[in-house]
Write an enzyme that holds these catalytic residues in place. Structure first.
Site, PDB file in Angstrom:
ATOM      1  N   GLY A 299     -10.406   4.780   2.889  1.00 40.78           N
ATOM      2  CA  GLY A 299     -11.454   4.860   1.979  1.00 40.78           C
ATOM      3  C   GLY A 299     -11.380   3.240   1.211  1.00 40.78           C
ATOM      4  O   GLY A 299     -10.236   2.621   1.717  1.00 40.78           O
TER       5      GLY A 299
ATOM      6  N   ASN B 214      -7.971  -9.367   4.884  1.00 45.01           N
ATOM      7  CA  ASN B 214      -8.746  -9.922   6.041  1.00 45.01           C
ATOM      8  C   ASN B 214      -9.932 -10.590   5.581  1.00 45.01           C
ATOM      9  O   ASN B 214     -10.161 -11.698   6.328  1.00 45.01           O
ATOM     10  CB  ASN B 214      -9.406  -8.635   6.518  1.00 45.01           C
ATOM     11  CG  ASN B 214      -8.378  -7.771   6.891  1.00 45.01           C
ATOM     12  OD1 ASN B 214      -7.692  -7.878   8.146  1.00 45.01           O
ATOM     13  ND2 ASN B 214      -8.332  -6.615   6.260  1.00 45.01           N
TER      14      ASN B 214
ATOM     15  N   LYS C  77     -13.906  -1.701  10.093  1.00 44.76           N
ATOM     16  CA  LYS C  77     -14.255  -2.674   8.643  1.00 44.76           C
ATOM     17  C   LYS C  77     -13.221  -3.931   8.383  1.00 44.76           C
ATOM     18  O   LYS C  77     -13.780  -4.774   8.113  1.00 44.76           O
ATOM     19  CB  LYS C  77     -14.071  -1.676   7.588  1.00 44.76           C
ATOM     20  CG  LYS C  77     -12.722  -1.320   7.091  1.00 44.76           C
ATOM     21  CD  LYS C  77     -12.070  -2.078   6.175  1.00 44.76           C
ATOM     22  CE  LYS C  77     -10.510  -1.429   5.899  1.00 44.76           C
ATOM     23  NZ  LYS C  77      -9.779  -2.520   4.799  1.00 44.76           N
TER      24      LYS C  77
ATOM     25  N   LYS D 116      -4.297   1.771   8.885  1.00 42.77           N
ATOM     26  CA  LYS D 116      -5.867   1.385   9.334  1.00 42.77           C
ATOM     27  C   LYS D 116      -5.993   0.625  10.551  1.00 42.77           C
ATOM     28  O   LYS D 116      -5.722  -0.499  10.295  1.00 42.77           O
ATOM     29  CB  LYS D 116      -6.863   0.882   8.244  1.00 42.77           C
ATOM     30  CG  LYS D 116      -6.911   1.983   6.793  1.00 42.77           C
ATOM     31  CD  LYS D 116      -7.596   1.013   5.741  1.00 42.77           C
ATOM     32  CE  LYS D 116      -7.760   2.090   4.644  1.00 42.77           C
ATOM     33  NZ  LYS D 116      -8.735   1.281   3.443  1.00 42.77           N
TER      34      LYS D 116
ATOM     35  N   THR E  24      -9.800   1.108  -0.784  1.00 45.40           N
ATOM     36  CA  THR E  24      -8.710   1.161  -1.697  1.00 45.40           C
ATOM     37  C   THR E  24      -7.825  -0.236  -1.529  1.00 45.40           C
ATOM     38  O   THR E  24      -7.532  -0.731  -0.694  1.00 45.40           O
ATOM     39  CB  THR E  24      -7.673   2.145  -1.476  1.00 45.40           C
ATOM     40  OG1 THR E  24      -7.244   2.080   0.198  1.00 45.40           O
ATOM     41  CG2 THR E  24      -8.142   3.495  -1.733  1.00 45.40           C
TER      42      THR E  24
ATOM     43  N   TYR F 216       0.880  -1.250   0.042  1.00 47.75           N
ATOM     44  CA  TYR F 216      -0.090  -0.161   0.027  1.00 47.75           C
ATOM     45  C   TYR F 216       0.971   1.203  -0.165  1.00 47.75           C
ATOM     46  O   TYR F 216       0.669   2.127  -0.765  1.00 47.75           O
ATOM     47  CB  TYR F 216      -1.071   0.012   1.387  1.00 47.75           C
ATOM     48  CG  TYR F 216      -2.148   1.047   1.166  1.00 47.75           C
ATOM     49  CD1 TYR F 216      -2.806   1.373   0.055  1.00 47.75           C
ATOM     50  CD2 TYR F 216      -2.388   1.565   2.377  1.00 47.75           C
ATOM     51  CE1 TYR F 216      -3.844   2.111  -0.244  1.00 47.75           C
ATOM     52  CE2 TYR F 216      -3.457   2.557   2.086  1.00 47.75           C
ATOM     53  CZ  TYR F 216      -4.185   2.737   0.894  1.00 47.75           C
ATOM     54  OH  TYR F 216      -5.322   3.642   0.960  1.00 47.75           O
TER      55      TYR F 216
ATOM     56  N   ALA G 135      -4.288  -1.985  -2.960  1.00 46.17           N
ATOM     57  CA  ALA G 135      -3.036  -1.588  -3.568  1.00 46.17           C
ATOM     58  C   ALA G 135      -2.881  -1.540  -4.882  1.00 46.17           C
ATOM     59  O   ALA G 135      -2.413  -0.671  -5.480  1.00 46.17           O
ATOM     60  CB  ALA G 135      -2.067  -2.004  -2.519  1.00 46.17           C
TER      61      ALA G 135
END
Length: 334
Positions: free
Chosen positions: A138, A259, A194, A109, A140, A15, A142
């Protein structure tokens, strides 16, 4: 500070490299640093991140740099793109090299390990209140960012000028849109919660529960995120944006998400270690689950989905039993 370097990105994983590529493509001279010197030297030699972003060539304006002091002296704009569990450590590393002119942003995050504190609080604790802070978050992936596919993110911060400047560095009229939010708490929190819900979505799919269950989990996961955020002072409406609903839907429904894939492997019967090895990169949601659990219990917010995922990951609860316990909860108003 050098006049020509627009920003330094700290974190040369998939990322961090993707965001650095995007910044350089936008015409901004960018430095990219990582904690493994041999990795950065490979990036210098190959002019691409073959390990994490194969076949994405670095633009001329992107320079991998091994010397952290040089990276910080070159520009006042610093962007951290590191796992949440080392966020504080990296801040401590850079602190001796900071000047009053520096401004700190992150695309990390997560929350602070063990305490569940927002990263804004961690940064202020370590660096003091002098430095402008901002977060980018947001929906995204990578590789899609690196390929230049259409992407949109939210940017929020402690100082409007810096928030606008960071948004402007990323925004272009071709494939990258930035939306400025005035809800610093919501944009930080969405990216952490999330990840946990995405593990749950993977677990449900691994168990063969189907699309109905996945959609219900996303919807109730959004309710848990919103409930936690409002308790921390965020606005309910903020979670309908890029860093809330947008990121949640993306991460729960696409197998590019580590995840989600991690949860999928667990739902199919693999152990935690085997699932992590299969992914081959950091699964942020694993640690985020403990962080969110600790935070929700500290402030007394009910988050049954996140709680059951915590029991699976940290208390060896059987996946099927966790699912049954969620399904057997008493009916309630929506």
């Amino acid at each position: 500070m050098a006049d020509n370097i627009a920003i330094t990105v700290l974190g040369a994983g998939s990322y961090g490299s993707a965001l650095a590529v995007s910044l350089a493509r936008n015409g901004h001279p960018t430095l990219l640093w990582g904690h493994q010197e041999d990795h950065i030297k490979r990036l210098q030699a190959d002019r691409e991140n073959k390990k994490f972003l194969p076949n994405i060539k670095f633009p001329e304006l992107l320079t991998p740099e091994v010397n952290l002091k040089v990276c910080l002296a070159a520009t006042r704009n610093i962007l951290l793109v590191v796992p949440s569990h080392v966020f504080a450590l990296v801040l401590q590393q850079i602190k001796p090299f900071l000047t009053p002119q520096h401004r700190i942003a992150w695309a990390t995050k997560g929350l602070e390990a063990k305490t569940g504190r927002l990263l804004q609080e961690v940064a202020t604790d370590i660096l003091g209140q002098h430095y402008p802070l901002a977060v980018i978050s947001g929906p995204t992936f990578a590789m899609e960012v690196a390929k230049g596919l259409p992407t949109a993110v939210a940017v929020a911060g402690s100082e409007s000028k810096f928030t606008q400047d960071i948004a402007a560095l990323f925004h272009n009229n071709r494939n990258f849109r930035t939306y400025i939010s005035d809800d610093f708490t919501a944009v930080q929190l969405g990216g952490a919660v999330k990840n946990v819900i995405a593990i749950g979505a993977g677990l449900a799919d691994g168990l063969g529960f189907g699309a109905n269950a996945r959609t219900a989990l996303i919807t109730r996961g959004l309710a848990e995120l919103t409930r936690l955020g409002v308790a921390l002072g965020a606005k309910e409406s903020s979670f309908m944006g890029m860093a809330g609903l947008g990121d949640l839907v993306l991460t729960c429904t696409d197998n590019q998400s580590r995840n989600r894939r991690f949860g999928l492997a667990l739902g199919q019967g693999k152990g935690i270690n085997a699932a992590q090895i299969e992914i081959g990169q950091v699964v942020e949601g694993y640690r985020n689950t403990e962080e969110v659990y600790n935070l929700s219990h500290r402030i007394g917010i009910e988050m049954p989905i996140c709680e059951q995922i915590y029991y699976v990951l940290y208390q060896d609860k059987a996946v099927k039993q966790a699912a049954m316990d969620l399904l057997s909860r008493s009916p309630k108003d929506e």
